[in-house]
Design a protein around this motif. Structure first.
Motif, mmCIF file in Angstrom:
data_model
loop_
_atom_site.group_PDB
_atom_site.id
_atom_site.type_symbol
_atom_site.label_atom_id
_atom_site.label_comp_id
_atom_site.label_asym_id
_atom_site.label_seq_id
_atom_site.Cartn_x
_atom_site.Cartn_y
_atom_site.Cartn_z
ATOM 1 N N HIS A 73 0.819 -1.216 0.000
ATOM 2 C CA HIS A 73 0.000 0.000 0.000
ATOM 3 C C HIS A 73 0.851 1.264 0.000
ATOM 4 O O HIS A 73 0.443 2.285 -0.555
ATOM 5 N N ALA A 74 2.042 1.194 0.570
ATOM 6 C CA ALA A 74 2.958 2.344 0.510
ATOM 7 C C ALA A 74 3.419 2.571 -0.928
ATOM 8 O O ALA A 74 3.503 3.714 -1.387
ATOM 9 N N VAL A 75 3.692 1.493 -1.649
ATOM 10 C CA VAL A 75 4.100 1.609 -3.054
ATOM 11 C C VAL A 75 2.961 2.185 -3.883
ATOM 12 O O VAL A 75 3.155 3.099 -4.698
ATOM 13 N N LEU A 76 1.758 1.685 -3.676
ATOM 14 C CA LEU A 76 0.611 2.169 -4.448
ATOM 15 C C LEU A 76 0.252 3.608 -4.076
ATOM 16 O O LEU A 76 -0.213 4.366 -4.932
ATOM 17 N N ALA A 77 0.491 4.000 -2.829
ATOM 18 C CA ALA A 77 0.274 5.403 -2.434
ATOM 19 C C ALA A 77 1.250 6.309 -3.181
ATOM 20 O O ALA A 77 0.885 7.425 -3.591
ATOM 21 N N GLU A 78 2.473 5.848 -3.404
ATOM 22 C CA GLU A 78 3.440 6.626 -4.183
ATOM 23 C C GLU A 78 3.022 6.703 -5.653
ATOM 24 O O GLU A 78 3.225 7.729 -6.301
ATOM 25 N N CYS A 79 2.429 5.636 -6.172
ATOM 26 C CA CYS A 79 1.898 5.679 -7.545
ATOM 27 C C CYS A 79 0.828 6.759 -7.649
ATOM 28 O O CYS A 79 0.803 7.531 -8.613
ATOM 29 N N GLU A 80 -0.039 6.821 -6.658
ATOM 30 C CA GLU A 80 -1.099 7.831 -6.648
ATOM 31 C C GLU A 80 -0.513 9.234 -6.503
ATOM 32 O O GLU A 80 -0.975 10.179 -7.154
ATOM 33 N N ALA A 106 7.011 -4.799 -15.384
ATOM 34 C CA ALA A 106 6.722 -3.383 -15.603
ATOM 35 C C ALA A 106 5.311 -3.292 -16.170
ATOM 36 O O ALA A 106 4.997 -3.961 -17.146
ATOM 37 N N PHE A 107 4.478 -2.498 -15.517
ATOM 38 C CA PHE A 107 3.118 -2.345 -16.028
ATOM 39 C C PHE A 107 2.580 -0.966 -15.683
ATOM 40 O O PHE A 107 2.974 -0.349 -14.702
ATOM 41 N N VAL A 108 1.686 -0.494 -16.537
ATOM 42 C CA VAL A 108 1.091 0.826 -16.362
ATOM 43 C C VAL A 108 -0.011 0.728 -15.317
ATOM 44 O O VAL A 108 -0.929 -0.084 -15.440
ATOM 45 N N VAL A 109 0.114 1.544 -14.280
ATOM 46 C CA VAL A 109 -0.873 1.594 -13.209
ATOM 47 C C VAL A 109 -1.964 2.594 -13.571
ATOM 48 O O VAL A 109 -3.154 2.322 -13.394
ATOM 49 N N PHE A 110 -1.562 3.755 -14.084
ATOM 50 C CA PHE A 110 -2.506 4.795 -14.518
ATOM 51 C C PHE A 110 -2.141 5.213 -15.930
ATOM 52 O O PHE A 110 -0.979 5.494 -16.210
ATOM 53 N N ARG A 111 -3.134 5.286 -16.798
ATOM 54 C CA ARG A 111 -2.908 5.753 -18.159
ATOM 55 C C ARG A 111 -3.221 7.243 -18.230
ATOM 56 O O ARG A 111 -4.243 7.697 -17.727
ATOM 57 N N GLY A 112 -2.321 7.960 -18.874
ATOM 58 C CA GLY A 112 -2.491 9.398 -19.001
ATOM 59 C C GLY A 112 -3.543 9.768 -20.019
ATOM 60 O O GLY A 112 -4.046 8.938 -20.758
#
Length: 115
Positions: A73-80, A106-112
């Motif tokens: 969750h710390a990693v995903l919070a940094e993604c956000e 390697a994978f895209v978490v959020f697409r721009g």
């Protein structure tokens, strides 16, 4: 003399990630993949790039890699946090394998925007 290859080099957006051939990952699938990266002992890192520049070069890294991080969750919070800082960019989560010295995932978490 060798004949030219019939294979074509496609510069597509599909080369952005491990799962590019699949539909976008759900939140649960993203959590599972981040957990897998950590379970493998790989170092999570976050990269981002404007969609217009996403092909053909390295992406800027968000902060330093998260050496020794074990909290998904710390990693995903940094993604956000990266997404909020660069709202129009793709945000990619990478798992670096210290043993092989390459990316394990390697994978895209959020697409721009403009994808």
């Amino acid at each position: 003399m060798n004949a030219p290859s019939a294979m074509k080099d496609y510069q597509t957006q599909a080369s952005l990630e491990t799962f590019a051939f699949l539909p976008p990952l759900t939140r649960e699938e993203i959590v599972e993949q981040a957990a897998y990266i950590i379970a493998q002992g790989w170092t999570p890192a976050i990269e981002h790039e404007d969609p217009s520049r996403a092909i053909g070069h390295y992406w800027p890294m968000w902060k330093l890699p998260f050496f020794g991080e074990t909290d998904v969750h710390a990693v995903l919070a940094e993604c956000e946090a990266c997404r909020q800082a660069y709202p129009g960019h793709h945000v990619r989560l990478v798992g670096y394998d210290n043993y092989t010295q390459c990316q394990g995932s390697a994978f895209v978490v959020f697409r721009g925007s403009g994808w």
